[in-house]
Write a protein that holds these residues in place. Structure first.
Motif, short mmCIF file in Angstrom:
data_model
loop_
_atom_site.label_atom_id
_atom_site.label_comp_id
_atom_site.label_asym_id
_atom_site.label_seq_id
_atom_site.Cartn_x
_atom_site.Cartn_y
_atom_site.Cartn_z
N LEU A 71 0.84 -1.20 0.00
CA LEU A 71 0.00 0.00 0.00
C LEU A 71 0.88 1.25 0.00
CD1 LEU A 71 -2.75 -1.03 2.58
CD2 LEU A 71 -3.18 -0.38 0.20
N THR A 72 1.90 1.24 0.83
CA THR A 72 2.82 2.38 0.92
C THR A 72 3.53 2.61 -0.41
OG1 THR A 72 3.12 1.95 3.28
CG2 THR A 72 4.80 3.31 2.20
N PRO A 112 -7.66 -6.92 8.23
CA PRO A 112 -8.55 -5.81 8.57
C PRO A 112 -7.81 -4.47 8.52
CG PRO A 112 -8.10 -7.18 10.50
CD PRO A 112 -7.42 -7.81 9.33
N ASP A 113 -8.53 -3.42 8.16
CA ASP A 113 -7.93 -2.09 8.06
C ASP A 113 -7.30 -1.68 9.38
OD1 ASP A 113 -7.42 0.23 6.40
OD2 ASP A 113 -8.84 1.30 7.69
N GLN A 119 -2.70 2.58 6.84
CA GLN A 119 -2.38 2.59 5.42
C GLN A 119 -3.53 2.12 4.53
OE1 GLN A 119 0.39 3.99 4.05
NE2 GLN A 119 0.62 4.63 6.16
N GLY A 120 -4.66 1.74 5.09
CA GLY A 120 -5.78 1.30 4.27
C GLY A 120 -6.60 2.47 3.77
N ALA A 121 -7.68 2.77 4.47
CA ALA A 121 -8.59 3.84 4.04
C ALA A 121 -8.08 5.22 4.42
CB ALA A 121 -9.97 3.61 4.65
N ALA A 122 -7.17 5.33 5.37
CA ALA A 122 -6.73 6.64 5.87
C ALA A 122 -6.18 7.55 4.76
CB ALA A 122 -5.72 6.48 7.00
N VAL A 147 -14.90 7.78 0.27
CA VAL A 147 -13.94 6.68 0.40
C VAL A 147 -14.63 5.36 0.04
CG1 VAL A 147 -12.57 5.33 2.06
CG2 VAL A 147 -12.43 7.83 2.05
N GLY A 148 -15.87 5.18 0.49
CA GLY A 148 -16.63 3.98 0.16
C GLY A 148 -16.85 3.83 -1.34
#
Length: 185
Positions: A71-72, A112-113, A119-122, A147-148
């Protein structure tokens, strides 16, 4: 002796990586897959898998660490600080799509986030909030909703690719266009 130790260390790293990659593939296919199935998919024995990861929790921690790293990397490639927030978000979507099976693990909650160290939804939420301030993202869509919308479109794009319903060269422009139109002010 150092040369032998270096080769040994590289071999260990390759084996560990093969196990984590197999875990990602197999868990994306079936979240309840056994450690034995993961070992088989990695081309190692179960004893070898346990030498690297004593239990399922340790392996899932390694998968979460891999998820955060990827993700990063995706966020870095998308250059989130350049241009307005909507432009950055539109660059991020194809980069996230490259995560492949890791997306499935995020969508299904296998990773899970909450364990992703923000690093997921943030980063998506930060981009949307920035877009609201700049006026590049529709202010009438609250951050969580926007975001959704992005995650839903990523899910659709990944499912389309995974099922072989379209080629990446066709899916990426549809993903970007849909997100752009959905979030435009």
């Amino acid at each position: 002796m150092t040369e032998v130790h270096g080769a040994e260390t590289r071999a260990r790293a390759r084996t560990r990586r093969a196990i984590v990659e197999a875990a990602v593939r197999e868990l994306a296919r079936d979240a309840a897959t056994s450690l034995g199935q993961i070992a088989d998919a990695a081309g190692v024995g179960r004893t070898t898998l346990h030498r690297y990861f004593p239990d399922r929790a340790a392996l899932l921690d390694a998968v979460a660490t891999e998820t955060v790293a990827r993700l990063t990397d995706a966020q870095a490639r998308a250059r989130l600080e350049e241009g307005d927030a909507r432009e950055a978000l539109l660059r991020l979507c194809p980069e996230y799509l490259l995560l492949g099976d890791l997306l499935t693990l995020l969508f299904t909650g296998v990773v899970p986030d909450a364990v992703l160290d923000g690093q997921g939804a943030a980063p998506l939420a930060a981009l949307v909030a920035r877009g609201h301030r700049e006026g590049s993202i529709d202010r009438e869509l609250d951050v969580e909703w926007a975001v959704g919308v992005v995650w839903a479109q990523l899910y659709l794009a990944w499912a389309t690719l995974r099922e072989g319903q379209a080629a990446r060269r066709d899916v990426v422009p549809m993903l970007v266009r849909t997100v752009d139109k959905a979030l435009a002010p």
